[in-house]
Write a protein that holds these residues in place. Structure first.
Motif, PDB file in Angstrom:
ATOM      1  N   GLU A 193       2.919   6.361  -2.224  1.00 48.36           N
ATOM      2  CA  GLU A 193       4.029   7.203  -2.661  1.00 48.36           C
ATOM      3  C   GLU A 193       4.074   7.347  -4.185  1.00 48.36           C
ATOM      4  OE1 GLU A 193       5.933   8.880  -0.749  1.00 48.36           O
ATOM      5  OE2 GLU A 193       5.356   8.061   1.202  1.00 48.36           O
ATOM      6  N   ARG A 194       3.114   6.727  -4.860  1.00 46.76           N
ATOM      7  CA  ARG A 194       2.955   6.800  -6.324  1.00 46.76           C
ATOM      8  C   ARG A 194       4.153   6.213  -7.059  1.00 46.76           C
ATOM      9  NH1 ARG A 194      -2.062   6.640  -6.778  1.00 46.76           N
ATOM     10  NH2 ARG A 194      -1.791   7.082  -8.994  1.00 46.76           N
ATOM     11  N   VAL A 195       4.860   5.283  -6.410  1.00 50.36           N
ATOM     12  CA  VAL A 195       5.876   4.504  -7.122  1.00 50.36           C
ATOM     13  C   VAL A 195       5.169   3.481  -8.000  1.00 50.36           C
ATOM     14  CG1 VAL A 195       7.730   2.813  -6.823  1.00 50.36           C
ATOM     15  CG2 VAL A 195       7.673   4.871  -5.405  1.00 50.36           C
ATOM     16  N   LEU A 196       4.202   2.771  -7.431  1.00 46.47           N
ATOM     17  CA  LEU A 196       3.300   1.928  -8.209  1.00 46.47           C
ATOM     18  C   LEU A 196       2.037   2.714  -8.535  1.00 46.47           C
ATOM     19  CD1 LEU A 196       3.426  -1.531  -6.357  1.00 46.47           C
ATOM     20  CD2 LEU A 196       4.682  -0.850  -8.413  1.00 46.47           C
ATOM     21  N   ASP A 197       1.391   2.354  -9.635  1.00 47.51           N
ATOM     22  CA  ASP A 197       0.081   2.923  -9.921  1.00 47.51           C
ATOM     23  C   ASP A 197      -0.993   1.887  -9.584  1.00 47.51           C
ATOM     24  OD1 ASP A 197       0.160   1.085 -12.011  1.00 47.51           O
ATOM     25  OD2 ASP A 197       0.417   2.583 -13.579  1.00 47.51           O
ATOM     26  N   GLU A 198      -2.241   2.268  -9.782  1.00 48.67           N
ATOM     27  CA  GLU A 198      -3.353   1.394  -9.408  1.00 48.67           C
ATOM     28  C   GLU A 198      -3.327   0.074 -10.164  1.00 48.67           C
ATOM     29  OE1 GLU A 198      -4.309   5.274  -7.792  1.00 48.67           O
ATOM     30  OE2 GLU A 198      -3.647   4.655  -9.788  1.00 48.67           O
ATOM     31  N   GLU A 199      -2.948   0.109 -11.430  1.00 49.12           N
ATOM     32  CA  GLU A 199      -2.914  -1.115 -12.230  1.00 49.12           C
ATOM     33  C   GLU A 199      -1.911  -2.108 -11.654  1.00 49.12           C
ATOM     34  OE1 GLU A 199      -4.141  -3.701 -15.134  1.00 49.12           O
ATOM     35  OE2 GLU A 199      -4.954  -1.705 -14.734  1.00 49.12           O
ATOM     36  N   ALA A 200      -0.721  -1.616 -11.300  1.00 46.93           N
ATOM     37  CA  ALA A 200       0.306  -2.490 -10.736  1.00 46.93           C
ATOM     38  C   ALA A 200      -0.127  -3.029  -9.374  1.00 46.93           C
ATOM     39  CB  ALA A 200       1.632  -1.737 -10.611  1.00 46.93           C
ATOM     40  N   PHE A 201      -0.740  -2.168  -8.572  1.00 45.53           N
ATOM     41  CA  PHE A 201      -1.175  -2.613  -7.244  1.00 45.53           C
ATOM     42  C   PHE A 201      -2.239  -3.708  -7.355  1.00 45.53           C
ATOM     43  CE2 PHE A 201      -3.848  -2.382  -3.462  1.00 45.53           C
ATOM     44  CZ  PHE A 201      -2.898  -2.478  -2.460  1.00 45.53           C
ATOM     45  N   THR A 255       0.820  -1.211   0.000  1.00 44.64           N
ATOM     46  CA  THR A 255       0.000   0.000   0.000  1.00 44.64           C
ATOM     47  C   THR A 255       0.856   1.264   0.000  1.00 44.64           C
ATOM     48  OG1 THR A 255      -0.160  -0.162   2.411  1.00 44.64           O
ATOM     49  CG2 THR A 255      -1.951  -1.133   1.124  1.00 44.64           C
ATOM     50  N   TRP A 256       2.027   1.203   0.632  1.00 45.47           N
ATOM     51  CA  TRP A 256       2.860   2.403   0.676  1.00 45.47           C
ATOM     52  C   TRP A 256       3.487   2.712  -0.681  1.00 45.47           C
ATOM     53  CZ3 TRP A 256       2.486   6.376   3.449  1.00 45.47           C
ATOM     54  CH2 TRP A 256       2.030   6.299   4.759  1.00 45.47           C
ATOM     55  N   ALA A 257       3.777   1.703  -1.462  1.00 44.01           N
ATOM     56  CA  ALA A 257       4.314   1.975  -2.805  1.00 44.01           C
ATOM     57  C   ALA A 257       3.279   2.702  -3.654  1.00 44.01           C
ATOM     58  CB  ALA A 257       4.732   0.669  -3.476  1.00 44.01           C
ATOM     59  N   LEU A 258       1.993   2.396  -3.441  1.00 48.96           N
ATOM     60  CA  LEU A 258       0.940   3.117  -4.154  1.00 48.96           C
ATOM     61  C   LEU A 258       0.726   4.495  -3.536  1.00 48.96           C
ATOM     62  CD1 LEU A 258      -1.263   3.360  -6.257  1.00 48.96           C
ATOM     63  CD2 LEU A 258      -2.765   1.975  -4.802  1.00 48.96           C
ATOM     64  N   PRO A 308      -5.270  21.211  13.461  1.00 43.89           N
ATOM     65  CA  PRO A 308      -5.682  19.892  13.939  1.00 43.89           C
ATOM     66  C   PRO A 308      -6.392  19.027  12.906  1.00 43.89           C
ATOM     67  CG  PRO A 308      -7.134  21.595  14.804  1.00 43.89           C
ATOM     68  CD  PRO A 308      -6.026  22.298  14.092  1.00 43.89           C
ATOM     69  N   ILE A 309      -6.984  19.624  11.853  1.00 46.37           N
ATOM     70  CA  ILE A 309      -7.734  18.848  10.860  1.00 46.37           C
ATOM     71  C   ILE A 309      -7.283  19.269   9.468  1.00 46.37           C
ATOM     72  CG2 ILE A 309     -10.011  18.214   9.984  1.00 46.37           C
ATOM     73  CD1 ILE A 309     -11.204  18.916  12.675  1.00 46.37           C
ATOM     74  N   ASP A 310      -6.971  18.286   8.628  1.00 46.61           N
ATOM     75  CA  ASP A 310      -6.590  18.603   7.252  1.00 46.61           C
ATOM     76  C   ASP A 310      -7.053  17.505   6.308  1.00 46.61           C
ATOM     77  OD1 ASP A 310      -4.856  16.539   7.816  1.00 46.61           O
ATOM     78  OD2 ASP A 310      -3.030  17.739   7.722  1.00 46.61           O
ATOM     79  N   ASP A 311      -6.913  17.771   5.007  1.00 48.17           N
ATOM     80  CA  ASP A 311      -7.339  16.819   3.976  1.00 48.17           C
ATOM     81  C   ASP A 311      -6.448  15.586   3.957  1.00 48.17           C
ATOM     82  OD1 ASP A 311      -9.529  18.162   2.986  1.00 48.17           O
ATOM     83  OD2 ASP A 311      -8.420  19.172   1.383  1.00 48.17           O
ATOM     84  N   ASN A 312      -7.046  14.455   3.656  1.00 44.57           N
ATOM     85  CA  ASN A 312      -6.288  13.243   3.348  1.00 44.57           C
ATOM     86  C   ASN A 312      -6.203  13.126   1.836  1.00 44.57           C
ATOM     87  OD1 ASN A 312      -5.150  10.629   3.214  1.00 44.57           O
ATOM     88  ND2 ASN A 312      -7.199   9.733   3.119  1.00 44.57           N
ATOM     89  N   THR A 313      -5.029  13.355   1.297  1.00 47.41           N
ATOM     90  CA  THR A 313      -4.848  13.339  -0.156  1.00 47.41           C
ATOM     91  C   THR A 313      -4.137  12.083  -0.645  1.00 47.41           C
ATOM     92  OG1 THR A 313      -2.763  14.561   0.042  1.00 47.41           O
ATOM     93  CG2 THR A 313      -4.768  15.864  -0.242  1.00 47.41           C
ATOM     94  N   LYS A 314      -3.837  11.162   0.237  1.00 52.01           N
ATOM     95  CA  LYS A 314      -3.138   9.945  -0.171  1.00 52.01           C
ATOM     96  C   LYS A 314      -4.100   8.975  -0.832  1.00 52.01           C
ATOM     97  CE  LYS A 314       0.549  10.175   3.286  1.00 52.01           C
ATOM     98  NZ  LYS A 314       1.599  10.512   2.313  1.00 52.01           N
ATOM     99  N   SER A 315      -3.532   8.037  -1.596  1.00 55.04           N
ATOM    100  CA  SER A 315      -4.359   7.015  -2.234  1.00 55.04           C
ATOM    101  C   SER A 315      -5.090   6.160  -1.199  1.00 55.04           C
ATOM    102  CB  SER A 315      -3.491   6.122  -3.131  1.00 55.04           C
ATOM    103  OG  SER A 315      -2.922   6.874  -4.183  1.00 55.04           O
ATOM    104  N   TRP A 316      -4.503   6.011  -0.025  1.00 58.05           N
ATOM    105  CA  TRP A 316      -5.159   5.317   1.089  1.00 58.05           C
ATOM    106  C   TRP A 316      -6.376   6.163   1.484  1.00 58.05           C
ATOM    107  CZ3 TRP A 316      -2.750   1.257   4.349  1.00 58.05           C
ATOM    108  CH2 TRP A 316      -3.508   0.919   5.459  1.00 58.05           C
TER     109      TRP A 316
END
Length: 734
Positions: free
Chosen positions: A394-402, A389-392, A635-643
């Motif tokens: 960090e955008r090292v892998l894309d969704e297709e690879a994951f 999940t971390w490789a995705l 204290p509150i911010d956006d979650n912009t990760k693929s997770w």
């Protein structure tokens, strides 16, 4: 050399060197465990040989004992099929759409209800509750991470290992003389161990929080969550890139710069620290990639072996051998994924999994079971959290690879599961599939058009990934249903549900802004792992994904809060102030409830729990900065990760699913009830420490099609495992 001579020589080496036990050594210094396990593997071969000689007698005795044990049983076999994180609302939606015919068939034949999850609704807590039938106050797993009370730093909840301080120096080599001590984080006994005490076999496959593997009198266990990689981490991927001016630091991975010279890339696999040698540094294995000409595929050359390296396809598992010295080799396995060759060379390598064919430390019970699966089905992922999940993220892998990686691992699990169904005709089979959890974590944003994680990412190509996932799980359930008869009871369950994770709440920032956490300076620097915190003036701090701890005198190293009345006052004060917290964007409540753990838990380990547990509202979760001990400006911010999806929210809002192939006589099931119910179905008394209670199931429903006949007791998986290792030992004689 004969097998007997090998065994004798290994016994002498073991006696003289006393290498440390290989069980569960995680983190810095993990090389000790790997070196010790080199000898343990040969010892296992010797034990396998002895077990083969006594197999007929033991099989007869086991058969007689199991027949006696099953006299009170209401069923011959119970299958518990875990689909980690399958959500009831999505299940209901897809049932209504008619795309889950096998779940519908199972519901009609037996029953389907919501499953109340654990507090908190996190996988290590929930699956520990499932297997022990106890609340966290009795099994001691409260979160993924818990604080070390001396250092205030987070550590894994499931296993704590301390290395031996005694070594023998022979020139440049350091040989360990003592064994590391291990504390298994999860306390209380799993229900399959209790079944084993009564002569009933269980085959347990990849249930979270089964590492290190415990001894089981009758059956087998393959460990799951918290099995480390060969570097001693919970999963460190490698990213080889010729791109200039790229940051070399990733969360969960490392970047290794490379150059392309004449169509050849020369680099290395970064392995574990060589703790046998003074200042040994990391062990490395060189490899090279020769790029294809005229559009042909690239070739990977490692250890003088050539492997095709097609573009955007995973290689099979490839063995990597690290030489630690004194002729000792540590073996792991990896997959490579060639991302591109131009304009830049980019290559991904999975974390180095423990090689199940030659395990560097025990990942199963018996030790031989992991080897048996590898010998009969091929090598497989052993890392506790194998889907990267971390490789995705960090955008090292894309969704297709994951997706490709996740389904490769899922296919391995299916083979292991159906092998167990074939072998175990009487007893319990318990298997957990992770793909439902991992894909929803990483693809939930596709279900929410306004999700902050959708920014600058594809929102169409994989919009049906979760829908297809549920259809694939339906197909799995159908194949299981078609393989069982009326003597088998099937439970299909998830440990929790899923919801979008759009906004992150940094509890440590809130504690700072409200005067409960002190900083060393005037403002946070953004440093991780609580480097900004002034512990001598801090009353409370947050660790993990929802736990708040008071800095109590005599408990924490720099505690300032008086235990007792002051502790209770501050705890009530924080809860009352935190409950009404609203998001400045939109004004929604970010917190659904704040729980006093002394009120929701009971048992001997309550004193080790967080003082407060925060149940976040749907859409909110502890922020990434909060989980890594950073103090954010807001204290509150956006979650912009693929997770983008999660379940670490208020537990009543994220229940799991529970299907039964026999009629359910309850309207709701608690995750604590399943283990006691399995014990009751086999006529085994439920231990008094269990908080869960057995629920009633009726008789078998209408007969299912394509019934598989019960042909009697098949070969035990552990006997198959012994035979596989025996064959491996014979192959090694020369």
């Amino acid at each position: 050399m004969s097998l007997a001579r090998i065994a004798f020589a290994c016994a002498i080496v073991l006696f003289l060197l006393e290498p440390p036990a290989a069980e569960a050594y995680i983190g810095p210094g993990a090389g000790f465990a790997f070196v010790g396990s080199f000898f343990a593997l040969f010892a296992a071969f010797f034990l396998a040989f002895l077990k083969l000689l006594t197999a007929p007698v033991r099989s007869t005795w086991r058969w007689l004992k199991s027949r006696k044990a099953l006299r009170k049983a209401k069923v011959k076999r119970v299958i518990v099929l875990g689909l980690d994180g399958q959500d009831p609302e999505l299940t209901d939606r897809f049932l209504k759409e008619g795309i889950l015919p096998n779940f519908a068939r199972l519901r009609q034949r037996g029953g389907y209800v919501r499953l109340d999850t654990s507090f908190p609704a996190e996988s290590p807590v929930a699956w520990s509750t499932f297997q022990t039938g106890c609340n966290p106050g009795k099994h001691k797993v409260f979160d993924f991470l818990v604080p070390n009370r001396k250092s205030h730093l987070p550590e894994l909840c499931s296993a704590k290992v301390t290395a031996s301080g005694r070594t023998l120096k022979l020139g440049k080599y350091k040989l360990p003389l003592g064994k590391p001590t291990i504390d298994l984080g999860r306390k209380s006994r799993p229900f399959w161990n209790i079944l084993g005490d009564h002569g009933i076999t269980s085959n347990v496959i990849r249930v979270p929080i089964t590492f290190p593997p415990e001894k089981l009198k009758h059956g087998t266990v393959l460990s799951a969550m918290c099995v480390p990689d060969l570097k001693g981490s919970q999963g460190t991927f490698s990213y080889y890139s010729s791109e200039p001016q790229q940051d070399g630091v990733f969360t969960g991975g490392m970047r290794i710069p490379v150059t392309v010279d004449g169509g050849v890339v020369k680099t290395y696999v970064s392995g574990p620290e060589n703790t046998m040698v003074e200042g040994g540094g990391e062990l490395e294995v060189p490899f090279e990639v020769r790029l294809g000409t005229d559009g042909g595929p690239a070739t990977l050359i490692l250890d003088n072996k050539k492997y095709p390296l097609p573009l955007r396809e995973f290689t099979p598992w490839i063995e990597v051998r690290f030489k630690a010295g004194l002729g000792i080799k540590v073996r792991g396995i990896v997959r490579f994924y060639l991302l591109e060759t131009e304009p830049h060379f980019r290559l991904y390598m999975t974390p180095i999994n423990i090689d199940p064919d030659k395990p560097a430390l025990p990942i199963s019970h018996p030790f031989t079971y992991a080897i048996y699966l590898s010998k009969t089905q091929g090598r497989y992922a052993t890392l506790g959290l194998a889907e990267d999940t971390w490789a995705l993220n960090e955008r090292v892998l894309d969704e297709e690879a994951f997706l490709k990686q996740a389904y490769l691992i899922h296919d391995e699990r299916e083979r292991q599961f159906f092998d167990a169904l074939e072998k175990v005709k009487r007893g319990a089979v318990v298997c957990v599939f992770d793909i439902t959890d991992r894909l929803q974590h990483m693809f939930f944003r596709y279900l929410e058009r306004d999700h902050p994680a959708n920014a600058d990412k594809d929102t169409e190509l994989h919009k049906d990934a979760i829908r297809d996932l549920y259809k694939n799980m339906d197909d799995l359930v159908g194949r299981v249903m078609d393989s069982i008869n009326d003597d088998t009871l099937l439970f299909v369950m998830s440990d929790h549900g899923f919801k979008p994770f759009k906004r992150g709440v940094n509890l440590n920032t809130w504690l700072w802004q409200n005067g409960y956490l002190a900083l060393k300076g005037d403002a946070p620097s953004g440093a991780a792992w609580y480097q900004d915190v002034d512990w001598t003036n801090t009353q409370a701090y947050a660790v993990g994904l929802g736990g708040i701890y008071l800095n109590v005198k005599g408990r924490e190293a720099f505690g300032i809060v008086e235990p007792g009345e002051e502790q209770q006052r501050i705890k009530r004060e924080i809860a009352e102030k935190l409950r009404p917290l609203r998001d400045p964007e939109g004004g929604s409540r970010a917190i659904a409830e704040v729980y006093d753990t002394r009120e929701i838990y009971k048992g001997p380990y309550v004193k080790e729990a967080p003082d407060l547990f925060v149940g976040f509202s749907v859409g909110y979760r502890a922020s990434w900065d909060c989980a890594t001990g950073k103090i954010s400006p807001e204290p509150i911010d956006d979650n912009t990760k693929s997770w983008s999806g999660d379940h670490c929210m208020n537990p009543p809002d994220v229940p799991g699913i529970f299907f039964s192939s026999r009629k359910l006589k309850v309207e709701r099931v608690n995750i604590m009830d399943i283990g006691p119910t399995v014990l009751d179905l086999f006529g085994v008394p439920v231990p008094p420490q269990c908080d869960g209670t057995p629920f009633s199931v009726g008789g078998a429903g209408p007969r299912l099609p394509q019934q598989a006949e019960d042909r009697g007791a098949a070969t035990e998986p552990e006997e198959e495992a012994v035979a596989a290792v025996g064959r491996s030992a014979r192959e090694s004689e020369s």
